[in-house]
Scaffold this motif. Structure first.
Motif, PDB file in Angstrom:
ATOM      1  N   LEU A 144      -7.718  19.466  -9.876  1.00  0.00           N
ATOM      2  CA  LEU A 144      -8.746  18.697  -9.189  1.00  0.00           C
ATOM      3  C   LEU A 144      -8.125  18.138  -7.930  1.00  0.00           C
ATOM      4  O   LEU A 144      -7.013  17.599  -7.958  1.00  0.00           O
ATOM      5  CB  LEU A 144      -9.238  17.525 -10.048  1.00  0.00           C
ATOM      6  CG  LEU A 144     -10.352  17.766 -11.030  1.00  0.00           C
ATOM      7  CD1 LEU A 144     -10.592  16.509 -11.865  1.00  0.00           C
ATOM      8  CD2 LEU A 144     -11.633  18.183 -10.337  1.00  0.00           C
ATOM      9  N   VAL A 145      -8.849  18.278  -6.829  1.00  0.00           N
ATOM     10  CA  VAL A 145      -8.379  17.791  -5.534  1.00  0.00           C
ATOM     11  C   VAL A 145      -9.486  16.952  -4.916  1.00  0.00           C
ATOM     12  O   VAL A 145     -10.655  17.341  -4.943  1.00  0.00           O
ATOM     13  CB  VAL A 145      -8.038  18.976  -4.595  1.00  0.00           C
ATOM     14  CG1 VAL A 145      -7.590  18.491  -3.236  1.00  0.00           C
ATOM     15  CG2 VAL A 145      -6.991  19.878  -5.221  1.00  0.00           C
ATOM     16  N   THR A 146      -9.117  15.808  -4.373  1.00  0.00           N
ATOM     17  CA  THR A 146     -10.084  14.975  -3.669  1.00  0.00           C
ATOM     18  C   THR A 146      -9.414  14.352  -2.458  1.00  0.00           C
ATOM     19  O   THR A 146      -8.201  14.116  -2.456  1.00  0.00           O
ATOM     20  CB  THR A 146     -10.692  13.896  -4.594  1.00  0.00           C
ATOM     21  OG1 THR A 146     -11.794  13.286  -3.939  1.00  0.00           O
ATOM     22  CG2 THR A 146      -9.669  12.843  -4.985  1.00  0.00           C
ATOM     23  N   LYS A 147     -10.196  14.118  -1.455  1.00  0.00           N
ATOM     24  CA  LYS A 147      -9.695  13.535  -0.216  1.00  0.00           C
ATOM     25  C   LYS A 147      -9.241  12.102  -0.472  1.00  0.00           C
ATOM     26  O   LYS A 147      -9.903  11.352  -1.176  1.00  0.00           O
ATOM     27  CB  LYS A 147     -10.816  13.570   0.831  1.00  0.00           C
ATOM     28  CG  LYS A 147     -10.378  13.291   2.216  1.00  0.00           C
ATOM     29  CD  LYS A 147     -11.543  13.550   3.167  1.00  0.00           C
ATOM     30  CE  LYS A 147     -11.081  13.351   4.570  1.00  0.00           C
ATOM     31  NZ  LYS A 147     -11.297  14.493   5.406  1.00  0.00           N
ATOM     32  N   LYS A 148      -8.096  11.754   0.102  1.00  0.00           N
ATOM     33  CA  LYS A 148      -7.640  10.366   0.004  1.00  0.00           C
ATOM     34  C   LYS A 148      -8.608   9.493   0.776  1.00  0.00           C
ATOM     35  O   LYS A 148      -9.073   9.863   1.849  1.00  0.00           O
ATOM     36  CB  LYS A 148      -6.257  10.208   0.603  1.00  0.00           C
ATOM     37  CG  LYS A 148      -5.132  10.656  -0.288  1.00  0.00           C
ATOM     38  CD  LYS A 148      -3.808  10.222   0.312  1.00  0.00           C
ATOM     39  CE  LYS A 148      -2.656  10.730  -0.476  1.00  0.00           C
ATOM     40  NZ  LYS A 148      -2.441  10.057  -1.735  1.00  0.00           N
ATOM     41  N   HIS A 149      -8.907   8.354   0.239  1.00  0.00           N
ATOM     42  CA  HIS A 149      -9.777   7.403   0.924  1.00  0.00           C
ATOM     43  C   HIS A 149      -8.934   6.208   1.340  1.00  0.00           C
ATOM     44  O   HIS A 149      -8.412   5.497   0.487  1.00  0.00           O
ATOM     45  CB  HIS A 149     -10.944   6.985   0.019  1.00  0.00           C
ATOM     46  CG  HIS A 149     -11.808   8.143  -0.348  1.00  0.00           C
ATOM     47  ND1 HIS A 149     -12.672   8.723   0.545  1.00  0.00           N
ATOM     48  CD2 HIS A 149     -11.926   8.853  -1.481  1.00  0.00           C
ATOM     49  CE1 HIS A 149     -13.285   9.725  -0.036  1.00  0.00           C
ATOM     50  NE2 HIS A 149     -12.849   9.837  -1.263  1.00  0.00           N
ATOM     51  N   ASN A 150      -8.782   6.070   2.637  1.00  0.00           N
ATOM     52  CA  ASN A 150      -7.970   4.979   3.158  1.00  0.00           C
ATOM     53  C   ASN A 150      -8.668   3.653   2.911  1.00  0.00           C
ATOM     54  O   ASN A 150      -9.863   3.516   3.107  1.00  0.00           O
ATOM     55  CB  ASN A 150      -7.731   5.163   4.650  1.00  0.00           C
ATOM     56  CG  ASN A 150      -6.941   6.430   4.921  1.00  0.00           C
ATOM     57  OD1 ASN A 150      -6.084   6.788   4.139  1.00  0.00           O
ATOM     58  ND2 ASN A 150      -7.217   7.067   6.020  1.00  0.00           N
ATOM     59  N   LYS A 151      -7.893   2.679   2.488  1.00  0.00           N
ATOM     60  CA  LYS A 151      -8.411   1.343   2.280  1.00  0.00           C
ATOM     61  C   LYS A 151      -8.039   0.512   3.497  1.00  0.00           C
ATOM     62  O   LYS A 151      -6.943   0.639   4.039  1.00  0.00           O
ATOM     63  CB  LYS A 151      -7.822   0.737   1.010  1.00  0.00           C
ATOM     64  CG  LYS A 151      -8.274   1.478  -0.233  1.00  0.00           C
ATOM     65  CD  LYS A 151      -7.741   0.805  -1.485  1.00  0.00           C
ATOM     66  CE  LYS A 151      -8.351   1.428  -2.694  1.00  0.00           C
ATOM     67  NZ  LYS A 151      -7.535   2.295  -3.429  1.00  0.00           N
ATOM     68  N   LEU A 152      -8.943  -0.319   3.912  1.00  0.00           N
ATOM     69  CA  LEU A 152      -8.660  -1.193   5.048  1.00  0.00           C
ATOM     70  C   LEU A 152      -7.712  -2.290   4.631  1.00  0.00           C
ATOM     71  O   LEU A 152      -7.877  -2.911   3.580  1.00  0.00           O
ATOM     72  CB  LEU A 152      -9.967  -1.809   5.591  1.00  0.00           C
ATOM     73  CG  LEU A 152     -10.960  -0.831   6.188  1.00  0.00           C
ATOM     74  CD1 LEU A 152     -12.241  -1.566   6.560  1.00  0.00           C
ATOM     75  CD2 LEU A 152     -10.361  -0.153   7.412  1.00  0.00           C
ATOM     76  N   ALA A 153      -6.717  -2.518   5.438  1.00  0.00           N
ATOM     77  CA  ALA A 153      -5.808  -3.634   5.178  1.00  0.00           C
ATOM     78  C   ALA A 153      -6.474  -4.915   5.669  1.00  0.00           C
ATOM     79  O   ALA A 153      -6.996  -4.975   6.776  1.00  0.00           O
ATOM     80  CB  ALA A 153      -4.492  -3.406   5.900  1.00  0.00           C
ATOM     81  N   LEU A 154      -6.495  -5.924   4.818  1.00  0.00           N
ATOM     82  CA  LEU A 154      -7.127  -7.204   5.195  1.00  0.00           C
ATOM     83  C   LEU A 154      -6.110  -8.198   5.674  1.00  0.00           C
ATOM     84  O   LEU A 154      -5.022  -8.260   5.343  1.00  0.00           O
ATOM     85  CB  LEU A 154      -7.907  -7.775   4.001  1.00  0.00           C
ATOM     86  CG  LEU A 154      -9.024  -6.865   3.488  1.00  0.00           C
ATOM     87  CD1 LEU A 154      -9.655  -7.518   2.275  1.00  0.00           C
ATOM     88  CD2 LEU A 154     -10.066  -6.662   4.567  1.00  0.00           C
TER      89      LEU A 154
END
Length: 154
Positions: A144-154
Protein backbone atom coordinates in the motif's frame (compact mmCIF):
# COMPACT_ATOMS: atom_id res chain seq x y z
CA UNK A 1 11.81 8.96 -8.98
CA UNK A 2 14.71 10.38 -10.87
CA UNK A 3 15.36 7.36 -13.12
CA UNK A 4 15.05 6.88 -16.89
CA UNK A 5 11.43 6.19 -17.80
CA UNK A 6 9.20 5.97 -20.81
CA UNK A 7 6.79 8.69 -21.83
CA UNK A 8 3.21 7.61 -21.31
CA UNK A 9 -0.20 8.75 -22.45
CA UNK A 10 -3.28 8.87 -20.28
CA UNK A 11 -6.81 10.20 -20.19
CA UNK A 12 -8.23 13.08 -18.16
CA UNK A 13 -9.18 10.94 -15.14
CA UNK A 14 -5.66 9.41 -14.96
CA UNK A 15 -7.10 5.92 -14.51
CA UNK A 16 -5.43 4.34 -17.57
CA UNK A 17 -1.84 4.87 -18.70
CA UNK A 18 -0.17 3.40 -21.78
CA UNK A 19 3.45 3.38 -22.90
CA UNK A 20 5.78 1.50 -25.21
CA UNK A 21 8.59 -0.70 -23.91
CA UNK A 22 11.53 -0.86 -26.31
CA UNK A 23 14.13 -3.55 -25.82
CA UNK A 24 15.69 -6.78 -26.97
CA UNK A 25 12.29 -8.32 -27.83
CA UNK A 26 11.19 -5.28 -29.81
CA UNK A 27 8.34 -2.90 -29.13
CA UNK A 28 5.76 -3.96 -26.53
CA UNK A 29 2.75 -1.88 -25.55
CA UNK A 30 2.23 -1.72 -21.77
CA UNK A 31 -0.79 -0.64 -19.75
CA UNK A 32 -1.30 0.56 -16.19
CA UNK A 33 -4.75 0.93 -14.65
CA UNK A 34 -5.99 2.33 -11.37
CA UNK A 35 -9.28 0.74 -10.35
CA UNK A 36 -11.40 1.79 -7.40
CA UNK A 37 -11.69 -1.19 -5.03
CA UNK A 38 -14.92 -0.16 -3.31
CA UNK A 39 -13.05 0.59 -0.09
CA UNK A 40 -12.74 4.28 0.68
CA UNK A 41 -9.87 5.88 -1.28
CA UNK A 42 -8.23 2.53 -2.13
CA UNK A 43 -7.28 1.89 -5.75
CA UNK A 44 -5.77 -1.24 -7.24
CA UNK A 45 -2.77 -0.74 -9.49
CA UNK A 46 -2.94 -3.11 -12.45
CA UNK A 47 0.01 -3.46 -14.80
CA UNK A 48 1.09 -5.60 -17.72
CA UNK A 49 1.30 -5.98 -21.47
CA UNK A 50 -1.57 -4.51 -23.44
CA UNK A 51 -3.89 -7.25 -24.72
CA UNK A 52 -5.55 -6.20 -27.99
CA UNK A 53 -8.14 -8.98 -27.76
CA UNK A 54 -9.54 -7.70 -24.46
CA UNK A 55 -8.43 -4.06 -24.74
CA UNK A 56 -7.01 -4.61 -21.26
CA UNK A 57 -4.00 -5.90 -19.38
CA UNK A 58 -2.29 -9.27 -19.67
CA UNK A 59 -0.60 -9.39 -16.27
CA UNK A 60 0.72 -12.94 -16.79
CA UNK A 61 2.80 -12.17 -19.89
CA UNK A 62 6.58 -12.32 -19.48
CA UNK A 63 8.21 -9.96 -21.94
CA UNK A 64 11.88 -10.07 -20.83
CA UNK A 65 12.57 -7.00 -22.95
CA UNK A 66 15.69 -6.07 -20.96
CA UNK A 67 14.25 -2.80 -19.69
CA UNK A 68 12.61 -3.80 -16.40
CA UNK A 69 14.12 -0.92 -14.42
CA UNK A 70 12.87 1.63 -16.93
CA UNK A 71 9.44 -0.04 -16.96
CA UNK A 72 9.21 -0.01 -13.14
CA UNK A 73 10.32 3.65 -13.08
CA UNK A 74 7.53 4.41 -15.56
CA UNK A 75 4.96 2.65 -13.38
CA UNK A 76 6.26 4.62 -10.39
CA UNK A 77 5.94 7.88 -12.33
CA UNK A 78 2.24 7.17 -12.86
CA UNK A 79 1.82 6.82 -9.09
CA UNK A 80 3.15 10.37 -8.75
CA UNK A 81 0.70 11.61 -11.39
CA UNK A 82 -2.24 9.67 -9.96
CA UNK A 83 -1.68 10.84 -6.39
CA UNK A 84 -1.25 14.42 -7.56
CA UNK A 85 -4.80 14.26 -8.91
CA UNK A 86 -6.10 12.06 -6.06
CA UNK A 87 -4.02 13.06 -3.00
CA UNK A 88 -6.13 11.01 -0.57
CA UNK A 89 -5.69 7.79 -2.57
CA UNK A 90 -4.17 4.64 -1.19
CA UNK A 91 -2.70 2.47 -3.93
CA UNK A 92 -2.82 -1.30 -3.49
CA UNK A 93 -0.35 -3.33 -5.52
CA UNK A 94 0.61 -6.97 -5.69
CA UNK A 95 2.13 -9.10 -8.41
CA UNK A 96 0.07 -11.55 -10.44
CA UNK A 97 2.59 -14.15 -9.24
CA UNK A 98 4.83 -14.43 -6.19
CA UNK A 99 7.85 -13.82 -8.44
CA UNK A 100 6.38 -10.50 -9.60
CA UNK A 101 5.50 -9.48 -6.06
CA UNK A 102 9.13 -10.18 -5.14
CA UNK A 103 10.30 -8.02 -8.07
CA UNK A 104 8.08 -5.17 -6.85
CA UNK A 105 9.52 -5.57 -3.34
CA UNK A 106 13.04 -5.43 -4.75
CA UNK A 107 12.15 -2.28 -6.72
CA UNK A 108 10.75 -0.62 -3.61
CA UNK A 109 13.79 -1.70 -1.56
CA UNK A 110 16.23 -0.30 -4.11
CA UNK A 111 14.45 3.06 -4.17
CA UNK A 112 12.99 3.25 -0.66
CA UNK A 113 14.86 6.38 0.47
CA UNK A 114 13.72 8.31 -2.58
CA UNK A 115 10.17 6.94 -2.34
CA UNK A 116 9.86 7.82 1.35
CA UNK A 117 10.42 11.50 0.59
CA UNK A 118 6.96 11.66 -1.00
CA UNK A 119 5.12 8.51 0.07
CA UNK A 120 4.33 6.27 3.01
CA UNK A 121 4.80 2.62 2.04
CA UNK A 122 3.29 -0.40 3.78
CA UNK A 123 3.64 -4.12 3.20
CA UNK A 124 1.27 -6.97 3.98
CA UNK A 125 3.57 -9.18 6.04
CA UNK A 126 3.62 -12.73 4.68
CA UNK A 127 4.06 -14.28 8.15
CA UNK A 128 1.64 -12.22 10.24
CA UNK A 129 -0.84 -11.28 7.47
CA UNK A 130 -0.85 -7.73 8.91
CA UNK A 131 0.02 -4.39 7.35
CA UNK A 132 3.22 -2.75 8.57
CA UNK A 133 5.46 0.09 7.53
CA UNK A 134 7.72 -1.26 4.77
CA UNK A 135 10.86 -2.90 6.19
CA UNK A 136 13.76 -3.84 3.95
CA UNK A 137 14.27 -7.61 3.95
CA UNK A 138 10.72 -8.55 4.96
CA UNK A 139 8.62 -10.75 2.69
CA UNK A 140 5.36 -9.08 1.66
CA UNK A 141 2.25 -10.34 -0.11
CA UNK A 142 1.12 -6.87 -1.23
CA UNK A 143 1.89 -3.19 -0.84
CA UNK A 144 0.00 0.00 0.00
CA UNK A 145 1.34 3.40 -0.99
CA UNK A 146 -0.08 6.79 -0.09
CA UNK A 147 1.15 10.32 -0.53
CA UNK A 148 2.73 11.89 2.53
CA UNK A 149 0.60 14.67 3.90
CA UNK A 150 2.66 17.50 5.27
CA UNK A 151 1.50 18.90 8.57
CA UNK A 152 1.77 22.60 9.19
CA UNK A 153 4.17 23.54 11.92
CA UNK A 154 2.45 25.79 14.47
Amino acid sequence: MNKPKYLYKTEEQLMVFEFISEGSKGIVKKMITYTYTGSENIYNLGFGDYDEATNGIDDKSVTNNGDSQKVLATVASTIYAFTEKYPEAWIFATGSTSVRTRLYRMGITTNIEEIKVDFDVYGLNAETDEWEEFIIGEDYLAFLVTKKHNKLAL
